[in-house]
Write a protein that holds these residues in place. Structure first.
Motif, mmCIF file in Angstrom:
data_model
loop_
_atom_site.group_PDB
_atom_site.id
_atom_site.type_symbol
_atom_site.label_atom_id
_atom_site.label_comp_id
_atom_site.label_asym_id
_atom_site.label_seq_id
_atom_site.Cartn_x
_atom_site.Cartn_y
_atom_site.Cartn_z
ATOM 1 N N LEU A 12 0.833 -1.195 0.000
ATOM 2 C CA LEU A 12 0.000 0.000 0.000
ATOM 3 C C LEU A 12 0.874 1.253 0.000
ATOM 4 O O LEU A 12 1.964 1.257 0.584
ATOM 5 N N ASP A 16 -3.056 5.212 1.403
ATOM 6 C CA ASP A 16 -3.913 4.037 1.563
ATOM 7 C C ASP A 16 -3.665 3.355 2.900
ATOM 8 O O ASP A 16 -4.594 2.830 3.522
ATOM 9 N N GLU A 19 -5.585 5.247 5.506
ATOM 10 C CA GLU A 19 -7.014 4.972 5.355
ATOM 11 C C GLU A 19 -7.365 3.601 5.913
ATOM 12 O O GLU A 19 -8.398 3.436 6.572
ATOM 13 N N GLN A 20 -6.516 2.621 5.671
ATOM 14 C CA GLN A 20 -6.753 1.267 6.169
ATOM 15 C C GLN A 20 -6.703 1.236 7.697
ATOM 16 O O GLN A 20 -7.509 0.554 8.329
#
Length: 71
Positions: A12, A16, A19-20
């Motif tokens: 990632l 990202d 966000e995860q």
């Protein structure tokens, strides 16, 4: 469902990854809420979510240390 692999987290990008992390923390909150209201049907989801969060935070820390060493 098998546990997620750390290589998935390492692939990632930084945005990202963040966000995860937020997504998994939100999922853990929802699972705790369901447990408190006795609506939790799949308790193994706690293990999967905690495992995923640990992986994501490990990758985040690795990147922080790598930037510190480069800088």
């Amino acid at each position: 469902m098998p546990l997620p692999k750390i290589e998935d987290a390492r692939n990632l990008n930084d945005e990202d990854l963040q966000e995860q992390i937020v997504s998994v923390k939100r999922e853990l909150f929802q699972l705790r809420f369901q447990k408190g209201t006795r609506q939790l049907e799949k308790p193994h989801q706690f293990k999967h979510a905690r495992h995923r969060l640990a992986q994501l935070m490990t990758v985040e820390r690795e990147r922080q240390l790598q930037q510190k060493d480069e800088g």
